[in-house]
Design a protein around this motif. Sequence first.
Motif, PDB file in Angstrom:
ATOM      1  N   CYS A  50      -3.988  19.556 -19.816  1.00 32.48           N
ATOM      2  CA  CYS A  50      -4.973  18.881 -18.959  1.00 32.48           C
ATOM      3  C   CYS A  50      -6.407  19.198 -19.342  1.00 32.48           C
ATOM      4  O   CYS A  50      -7.324  18.504 -18.912  1.00 32.48           O
ATOM      5  CB  CYS A  50      -4.731  19.259 -17.509  1.00 32.48           C
ATOM      6  N   SER A  51      -6.622  20.248 -20.123  1.00 33.11           N
ATOM      7  CA  SER A  51      -7.986  20.563 -20.573  1.00 33.11           C
ATOM      8  C   SER A  51      -8.327  19.816 -21.849  1.00 33.11           C
ATOM      9  O   SER A  51      -9.430  19.993 -22.392  1.00 33.11           O
ATOM     10  CB  SER A  51      -8.126  22.070 -20.846  1.00 33.11           C
ATOM     11  N   GLY A  52      -7.415  19.007 -22.354  1.00 34.26           N
ATOM     12  CA  GLY A  52      -7.569  18.412 -23.686  1.00 34.26           C
ATOM     13  C   GLY A  52      -8.832  17.599 -23.882  1.00 34.26           C
ATOM     14  O   GLY A  52      -9.487  17.682 -24.916  1.00 34.26           O
ATOM     15  N   PHE A  53      -9.199  16.793 -22.880  1.00 36.12           N
ATOM     16  CA  PHE A  53     -10.407  15.970 -23.038  1.00 36.12           C
ATOM     17  C   PHE A  53     -11.646  16.861 -23.128  1.00 36.12           C
ATOM     18  O   PHE A  53     -12.518  16.649 -23.976  1.00 36.12           O
ATOM     19  CB  PHE A  53     -10.532  14.977 -21.862  1.00 36.12           C
ATOM     20  N   VAL A  54     -11.711  17.862 -22.277  1.00 38.75           N
ATOM     21  CA  VAL A  54     -12.876  18.762 -22.288  1.00 38.75           C
ATOM     22  C   VAL A  54     -12.888  19.578 -23.590  1.00 38.75           C
ATOM     23  O   VAL A  54     -13.949  19.784 -24.188  1.00 38.75           O
ATOM     24  CB  VAL A  54     -12.871  19.669 -21.035  1.00 38.75           C
ATOM     25  N   TYR A  55     -11.728  19.992 -24.063  1.00 43.73           N
ATOM     26  CA  TYR A  55     -11.657  20.663 -25.370  1.00 43.73           C
ATOM     27  C   TYR A  55     -12.244  19.752 -26.446  1.00 43.73           C
ATOM     28  O   TYR A  55     -13.077  20.159 -27.254  1.00 43.73           O
ATOM     29  CB  TYR A  55     -10.201  20.994 -25.734  1.00 43.73           C
ATOM     30  N   GLY A  56     -11.796  18.500 -26.451  1.00 44.50           N
ATOM     31  CA  GLY A  56     -12.251  17.555 -27.475  1.00 44.50           C
ATOM     32  C   GLY A  56     -13.753  17.329 -27.398  1.00 44.50           C
ATOM     33  O   GLY A  56     -14.458  17.350 -28.415  1.00 44.50           O
ATOM     34  N   LEU A  57     -14.237  17.123 -26.190  1.00 42.39           N
ATOM     35  CA  LEU A  57     -15.666  16.855 -26.003  1.00 42.39           C
ATOM     36  C   LEU A  57     -16.512  18.040 -26.486  1.00 42.39           C
ATOM     37  O   LEU A  57     -17.508  17.871 -27.193  1.00 42.39           O
ATOM     38  CB  LEU A  57     -15.929  16.575 -24.515  1.00 42.39           C
ATOM     39  N   ASN A  58     -16.087  19.239 -26.101  1.00 44.25           N
ATOM     40  CA  ASN A  58     -16.881  20.420 -26.468  1.00 44.25           C
ATOM     41  C   ASN A  58     -16.848  20.676 -27.976  1.00 44.25           C
ATOM     42  O   ASN A  58     -17.844  21.098 -28.567  1.00 44.25           O
ATOM     43  CB  ASN A  58     -16.367  21.658 -25.717  1.00 44.25           C
ATOM     44  N   MET A  59     -15.700  20.419 -28.597  1.00 47.42           N
ATOM     45  CA  MET A  59     -15.611  20.603 -30.056  1.00 47.42           C
ATOM     46  C   MET A  59     -16.455  19.546 -30.772  1.00 47.42           C
ATOM     47  O   MET A  59     -17.202  19.848 -31.706  1.00 47.42           O
ATOM     48  CB  MET A  59     -14.146  20.538 -30.495  1.00 47.42           C
ATOM     49  N   ALA A  60     -16.363  18.317 -30.302  1.00 48.85           N
ATOM     50  CA  ALA A  60     -17.128  17.236 -30.942  1.00 48.85           C
ATOM     51  C   ALA A  60     -18.622  17.470 -30.786  1.00 48.85           C
ATOM     52  O   ALA A  60     -19.401  17.206 -31.710  1.00 48.85           O
ATOM     53  CB  ALA A  60     -16.743  15.891 -30.332  1.00 48.85           C
ATOM     54  N   GLN A  61     -19.037  17.966 -29.627  1.00 52.09           N
ATOM     55  CA  GLN A  61     -20.483  18.145 -29.420  1.00 52.09           C
ATOM     56  C   GLN A  61     -21.059  19.122 -30.430  1.00 52.09           C
ATOM     57  O   GLN A  61     -22.175  18.935 -30.913  1.00 52.09           O
ATOM     58  CB  GLN A  61     -20.799  18.517 -27.967  1.00 52.09           C
ATOM     59  N   ALA A  62     -20.270  20.147 -30.796  1.00 54.67           N
ATOM     60  CA  ALA A  62     -20.766  21.112 -31.789  1.00 54.67           C
ATOM     61  C   ALA A  62     -20.944  20.424 -33.140  1.00 54.67           C
ATOM     62  O   ALA A  62     -21.900  20.690 -33.876  1.00 54.67           O
ATOM     63  CB  ALA A  62     -19.796  22.280 -31.899  1.00 54.67           C
TER      64      ALA A  62
END
Length: 333
Positions: free
Chosen positions: A118-130
């Motif tokens: 369930c954290s997958g979208f937030v994981y993706g967003l935070n990784m992409a932002q970097a």
Amino acid sequence: MTDYKVKIKGTGMFVPERIMTNDDISKFVDTNDEWIFERTGIRERRISNTEEGEFPSDMAYKATLMALENANLEANDIDLILFASVTPDFKLPNTAIVLQQKLGITNQCAALDIAAACSGFVYGLNMAQAMIRTGMVKNALIVGSEMLSREVNWKDRGSCILFGDGCGVAIVGRNEDSDDSDILSTHLGADGTGREFFDQPVGGAVYPITESHLEDGSHFMQMKGREMFKVATRTLAQNAKTVLEKANLNLDQVNWLVPHQANIRIIETTGKLLGIDPEKVIVNIEKYANTSAATVPIAFHEAIQDGRIKRGDVVLFDAFGAGLTTGATLLRY
Ligand code: ACO
């Protein structure tokens, strides 16, 4: 090193048309609408129609077309796809690549799946932002798309009532406009000591599915609801504090909290622990139940569409899930 601002340029969602109400569930397991609504805040959920091709990549395709239009971008402007899902289309290839093909993207952009529940979208967003901040990527498509109806045990009333199917996406990219939109701070974490609270051990390399698993249903997802509940409230409240502290902001400066939608009581308890005005919390669990990686982007998209979330607002995404994984993003939309 470059330090670009990072903007959510467009969002989209897709949920299947088919609705399964609590009353529908009470026809095949011993439960009722009152129990489910009181304990979870859920009235109904969406269920994919496989004959209509509503698989995770199909839902993501439709949601992405919407996001591209909102962002005023073409599919080939995307140079990274992160597909968060615990219910991918196939084991191989990854679903991000299936989506790349469906979108007609020919620029050979990187495409990978994220298995962070369930954290997958937030994981993706935070990784992409970097990656965007440092100039490595210009526009990333972050997807949360789930067909949990395939993986829940429809004979287990303790878990089947909680989940649904759906997809939410965001296109996040380098902010080249003269506005303040940016990701202000992020947090990601995981704690494997709770990994047995919510798992699906059968069907992987360790335990391939056998006849006996199919007979007793042990190949489906299994959850210890009470344990998840306790960890969830603690974690969500702490996440919010962490990202606020990192950005040197206080809760009064947050316009909207978009929490993972697992249970209304988890959301309310988190809100109380934080002391946030309930009016600032985006909740749609009543309509869609828990769509895992898709809950945050769906709730975010809906609140933009109905005019609650506006450009310039400070928004806090807050998620937790099986693993146990967790993550939060504080952003100026
Ligand atoms: N209908 C009727 N009775 C039920 C049902 C049901 N659907 N499910 C359980 N019960 C019964 C139980 O059998 C039990 O009966 P008993 O007292 O006779 O033994 C009683 O209700 C209480 O059961 P509990 O499991 O203790 O109920 P609880 O209040 O904890 O609610 C629930 C269960 C809704 C699952 C809750 O624990 C919860 O939401 N937990 C968090 C779940 C979660 O967050 N999951 C996802 C996290 S990760 C991710 O999002 C992917």
